[in-house]
Scaffold this active site. Structure first.
Site, short mmCIF file in Angstrom:
data_model
loop_
_atom_site.label_atom_id
_atom_site.label_comp_id
_atom_site.label_asym_id
_atom_site.label_seq_id
_atom_site.Cartn_x
_atom_site.Cartn_y
_atom_site.Cartn_z
N ASP A 124 -5.54 -3.06 6.82
CA ASP A 124 -6.77 -2.82 6.07
C ASP A 124 -7.66 -1.94 6.95
O ASP A 124 -7.70 -2.13 8.16
CB ASP A 124 -7.46 -4.16 5.77
CG ASP A 124 -8.53 -3.99 4.69
OD1 ASP A 124 -8.46 -3.02 3.91
OD2 ASP A 124 -9.43 -4.84 4.62
N HIS B 209 -7.70 6.08 13.44
CA HIS B 209 -7.73 4.62 13.56
C HIS B 209 -6.37 4.02 13.19
O HIS B 209 -5.84 3.17 13.89
CB HIS B 209 -8.83 4.06 12.64
CG HIS B 209 -8.78 4.61 11.24
ND1 HIS B 209 -8.80 5.96 10.98
CD2 HIS B 209 -8.66 4.00 10.03
CE1 HIS B 209 -8.71 6.15 9.67
NE2 HIS B 209 -8.61 4.98 9.07
N SER C 213 0.76 -1.25 0.00
CA SER C 213 0.00 0.00 0.00
C SER C 213 0.80 1.30 0.00
O SER C 213 1.97 1.31 -0.27
CB SER C 213 -1.02 -0.02 1.11
OG SER C 213 -2.29 0.19 0.58
P1 IMP Z 1 -7.18 0.94 3.22
O1 IMP Z 1 -7.42 -0.44 3.68
O2 IMP Z 1 -6.41 1.76 4.20
O3 IMP Z 1 -6.66 1.02 1.83
O4 IMP Z 1 -8.62 1.63 3.19
C1 IMP Z 1 -9.72 1.12 2.48
C2 IMP Z 1 -10.69 2.24 2.20
O5 IMP Z 1 -11.20 2.77 3.44
C3 IMP Z 1 -10.08 3.45 1.49
O6 IMP Z 1 -10.20 3.34 0.10
C4 IMP Z 1 -10.95 4.59 1.99
O7 IMP Z 1 -12.13 4.59 1.23
C5 IMP Z 1 -11.31 4.17 3.38
N1 IMP Z 1 -10.37 4.72 4.37
C6 IMP Z 1 -9.50 4.03 5.13
N2 IMP Z 1 -8.79 4.84 5.93
C7 IMP Z 1 -9.24 6.08 5.67
C8 IMP Z 1 -8.88 7.36 6.19
O8 IMP Z 1 -8.01 7.53 7.06
N3 IMP Z 1 -9.55 8.40 5.66
C9 IMP Z 1 -10.50 8.28 4.71
N4 IMP Z 1 -10.86 7.13 4.18
C10 IMP Z 1 -10.23 6.02 4.66
#
Ligand code: IMP
Length: 184
Positions: A60, A163, A3
């Site tokens: 995630d 988070h 990522s």
């Molecule tokens: P990832 O697993 O961190 O890639 O997050 C998956 C999805 O959750 C992202 O594409 C965002 O839509 C949402 N998301 C996760 N963390 C955040 C954050 O800190 N701000 C805003 N959207 C988030």
């Protein structure tokens, strides 16, 4: 780890004091249909180990809207690409309860030991998007105790309460404990 670059920098600054170096990998895993981020993370760890990778850290995250029974949750990136922030706002039209939380699960397989930790940030969904910072659902999420969205506060301030920031701190604490307990 997998990522984006912002995440990598955040992991690096939390883990450097422990003498742990982390590098980025382009390796992908198929996201399974699951109810929890932890299940997604454990499945991804299994897939990466199956490809011969060792000493892996993955994360995630998702946005869980309470009036929508936790949607988009584990489907957050798909929901952002399809219905977007406006879609979430439309689903909340006329609902009294606008509470939501972000959650982040970090999973690791290090030296043959596997574990997960999580972090959570509670807040509410704004009536309209606001702010230019951050990414994803940041412009519509107002963390508890704030009147501005995640997209209206600096990245440093966000990392202190988010988070992901909390999950990374829990991850560093877990690693520190494991290092201290390891036989010398
Ligand atoms: P990832 O697993 O961190 O890639 O997050 C998956 C999805 O959750 C992202 O594409 C965002 O839509 C949402 N998301 C996760 N963390 C955040 C954050 O800190 N701000 C805003 N959207 C988030």
């Amino acid at each position: 780890m997998t990522s984006n670059r912002g995440k990598l920098a955040e992991f690096r600054s939390a883990l450097a004091p422990l003498g742990i170096e982390i590098t980025h990998s382009e390796e992908e895993c198929d996201e399974i249909q699951a109810d929890s981020l932890r299940e997604v993370v454990l499945s991804c760890l299994d897939q990466l180990k199956g490809k011969g990778m060792r000493d892996i850290v993955i994360d995630d995250s998702g946005l869980f809207v309470h009036a929508l029974n936790g949607f988009p949750g584990v489907y957050s990136s798909y929901a952002l690409r399809t219905i977007g922030m406006d879609g979430i706002l439309r689903l909340l039209d006329g609902k009294q309860d606008r509470s939501a939380h972000f959650e982040c699960c970090i999973g690791a397989s290090i030296g043959g030991e596997e574990f997960t930790v999580s972090g959570r940030c509670d807040g509410t969904i704004a009536l309209a998007p606001s702010g230019e910072e951050g990414f994803g659902f940041d412009p519509i999420f107002v963390p508890s105790g704030y009147y501005r969205t995640f997209a209206e506060i600096s990245i440093t301030e966000k990392n202190g309460i988010s988070h992901r920031g909390r999950a990374i701190q829990a991850f560093a604490a877990e690693l520190r404990g494991r290092i201290d307990e390891a036989p010398r």
